[in-house]
Design an enzyme around this catalytic site. Structure first.
Site, PDB file in Angstrom:
ATOM      1  N   LYS A 118       7.738   8.415   5.546  1.00 51.34           N
ATOM      2  CA  LYS A 118       8.387   7.177   5.133  1.00 51.34           C
ATOM      3  C   LYS A 118       9.920   7.298   5.194  1.00 51.34           C
ATOM      4  O   LYS A 118      10.603   6.308   5.412  1.00 51.34           O
ATOM      5  CB  LYS A 118       7.980   6.801   3.701  1.00 51.34           C
ATOM      6  CG  LYS A 118       6.480   6.708   3.446  1.00 51.34           C
ATOM      7  CD  LYS A 118       5.833   5.521   4.100  1.00 51.34           C
ATOM      8  CE  LYS A 118       4.464   5.133   3.582  1.00 51.34           C
ATOM      9  NZ  LYS A 118       3.405   6.120   3.573  1.00 51.34           N
TER      10      LYS A 118
HETATM   11  C1  LIG Z   1       2.017   5.962   3.893  1.00 56.36           C
HETATM   12  C2  LIG Z   1       1.321   7.196   4.333  1.00 56.36           C
HETATM   13  C3  LIG Z   1       0.290   7.160   5.291  1.00 56.36           C
HETATM   14  C4  LIG Z   1      -0.235   5.860   5.848  1.00 56.36           C
HETATM   15  O1  LIG Z   1       0.707   5.211   6.652  1.00 56.36           O
HETATM   16  P1  LIG Z   1       0.548   3.664   7.018  1.00 56.36           P
HETATM   17  O2  LIG Z   1       1.770   3.290   7.745  1.00 56.36           O
HETATM   18  O3  LIG Z   1       0.405   2.946   5.711  1.00 56.36           O
HETATM   19  O4  LIG Z   1      -0.691   3.556   7.827  1.00 56.36           O
HETATM   20  C5  LIG Z   1      -0.263   8.354   5.700  1.00 56.36           C
HETATM   21  N1  LIG Z   1       0.163   9.535   5.203  1.00 56.36           N
HETATM   22  C6  LIG Z   1       1.143   9.615   4.292  1.00 56.36           C
HETATM   23  C7  LIG Z   1       1.550  10.940   3.772  1.00 56.36           C
HETATM   24  C8  LIG Z   1       1.762   8.452   3.827  1.00 56.36           C
HETATM   25  O5  LIG Z   1       2.747   8.536   2.922  1.00 56.36           O
END
Ligand SMILES: *Cc1c(COP(=O)(O)O)cnc(C)c1O
Length: 461
Positions: free
Chosen positions: A112
């Site tokens: 993120k």
């Molecule tokens: C948010 C997240 C995901 C999922 O990602 P999306 O974009 O919501 O599909 C997978 N792994 C981790 C560690 C995350 O923080």
């Protein structure tokens, strides 16, 4: 670049307004009017270019005239200088044709950060230019919140309210949010699950009076700018594997479908991509949908990969919009069926179109633990449970000779319990986070109720 809502009934906007708006006013999600194409020749010239420069090259067609290349470059270099690896998103090898795209070198140790650090700079730039203040409200299954708070803390033009499901995020995830002392940061622990948090955020956006009064903005991947910033690392990886001449397949641990949608966007822009593999844990609405065509919401089961414990996968709407040739009326029909009956069924033609690019597979808790163990035994490396879901699912469906690249979405130290249980080893936090487990926490526990959250926000602005 102009942006259209997937539901076709919201104003067409330019990039800056899409950034500030988050969700479209008709409840839909904004999509670029067309996909910018990168020619093979231009792509070949991008090999070896530093990440921040690549980011400018990939993002500028989406940003259009909103920012000059120099301004965008400035934001990108500041965004990525806080990463602990010079490559920002390096690729490493774990098997003869298996690789990890390491997306966890940012300040809060999950992928993120790659988009959120960029978003922080973009918000700041646009708000200063317009002399405005925004109230950011976001829902987190664990990692978005920390990344958003880290990117937006201390910025005077922004107040941040993050809702997380009370008791359903890991200690490290929670503390990354609740130990931040800045006054513009507010943590709400909601008595519900992630889908409840997301539903409240969407309800606040759809309350137009509240939305206008508070200048509401969003940082969830319903915000196009996040998806845009994630396209960059698919190019970074693709170039390592010989793009534009050679394709790779990407296994993506998926919750809200933002990360993998960015892979789809990269493919539309010309990056050679063999398969996009949707990897889910036992909360498998997406793999069921790819099997049967029916998107049907069931209860959420807590797992060792909490950031994927999701049933309502918001960005899937963007893919449906593409797969039904941008027929907003069709999307509206499906979404109203979803809100009325908790399900919809894709037309055969739409499903076939999705299957041209995507495969899907799920991994249950035993398979996740086995994958953690097998990677540790064969390489001496610890991977996090989300990455393990990606790898396990990728191994189930990958065929042919294209390299299998699993997106490693979080640092192993964020989920120490699951990793210890599977491998017997407790991963430690990196040095910059050593004090985390001893700092004071700040959060408010609220009932699963839109009105309660709305008045909390108004009281704290
Ligand atoms: C948010 C997240 C995901 C999922 O990602 P999306 O974009 O919501 O599909 C997978 N792994 C981790 C560690 C995350 O923080």
């Amino acid at each position: 670049m102009k942006y259209h809502s997937t539901r076709g009934e919201a104003p067409i906007l330019e990039f800056e307004d899409v950034l500030l708006a988050g969700l479209a006013r008709d409840g839909g999600l904004y999509m670029p009017e067309s996909w910018p194409e990168i020619s093979d020749e231009d792509m070949a010239a991008l090999a070896g270019v530093p990440y921040a420069e690549l980011a400018v090259r990939i993002m500028s067609p989406f940003v259009g005239k909103a920012l000059s290349e120099a301004e965008l470059g400035d934001i990108a270099s500041r965004a990525y200088e806080s990463f602990s690896h010079a490559a920002v998103a390096p690729v490493s090898q774990i098997g003869s044709n298996e690789f990890l795209l390491e997306l966890y070198h940012g300040p809060t140790l999950a992928f993120k950060d790659l988009a959120m650090q960029m978003l922080g700079g973009l918000f700041d730039h646009v708000l200063k230019k317009r002399d405005r203040h925004v109230t950011i409200v976001g829902a987190t299954s664990g990692d978005t919140g920390g990344a958003a708070i880290e990117a937006l803390r201390g910025r005077g033009s922004i107040s941040v309210f993050i809702l997380h499901p009370h008791g359903r995020v890991s200690d490290v995830q929670r503390r990354m949010m609740t130990t931040v002392p800045d006054k513009n940061v507010h943590n709400i622990a909601l008595e519900g699950n992630f889908d409840d948090c997301q539903a409240i955020v969407k309800a606040l956006f759809n309350d137009h009076a509240f939305r206008d009064r508070t200048s509401l903005g969003g940082v969830n991947s319903i915000n196009w700018a996040r998806v845009m910033a994630q396209i960059v690392y698919y190019f970074a990886a693709g170039l390592v594997f010989g793009a534009p001449h050679r394709a790779a397949s990407y296994a993506v641990p998926t919750g809200n479908f933002g990360d993998i949608l960015a892979g789809f966007a990269a493919k539309q822009m010309g990056l050679p991509v063999d398969r996009l593999i949707i990897a889910t844990n036992v909360n498998d609405i997406l793999s069921r949908t790819l099997d049967t065509g029916e998107y049907k919401v069931e209860g959420v089961v807590p797992t060792s990969s909490p950031s994927m414990d999701i049933q309502v996968s918001s960005n899937f709407e963007r893919l449906i919009f593409e797969a039904c040739d941008r027929d907003a009326g069709e999307v509206r029909g499906l979404m109203s069926s979803l809100s009325q009956s908790g399900a919809f069924t894709l037309k055969e033609k739409v499903l076939a179109k999705i299957r041209q690019d995507f495969d899907a597979a799920r991994a249950d808790e035993r398979e996740v633990a086995e994958t953690l163990q097998s990677v540790y035994e064969t390489t001496g490396r610890l991977i996090d449970p989300h990455t393990a879901v990606g790898l396990a699912a990728g191994r189930k469906v990958a065929q042919g000779s294209a390299p299998l690249v699993t997106l490693s979405t979080a640092h192993v130290a964020k989920f120490p319990e699951a990793v210890k249980e599977a491998t017997g080893v407790t991963p430690g936090l990196p040095p910059h986070l050593e004090g985390l487990m001893h700092r004071d926490e700040r959060m408010s526990i609220l009932p699963n109720d839109v009105a309660a959250v709305r008045s909390y926000i108004e009281d704290h602005l």
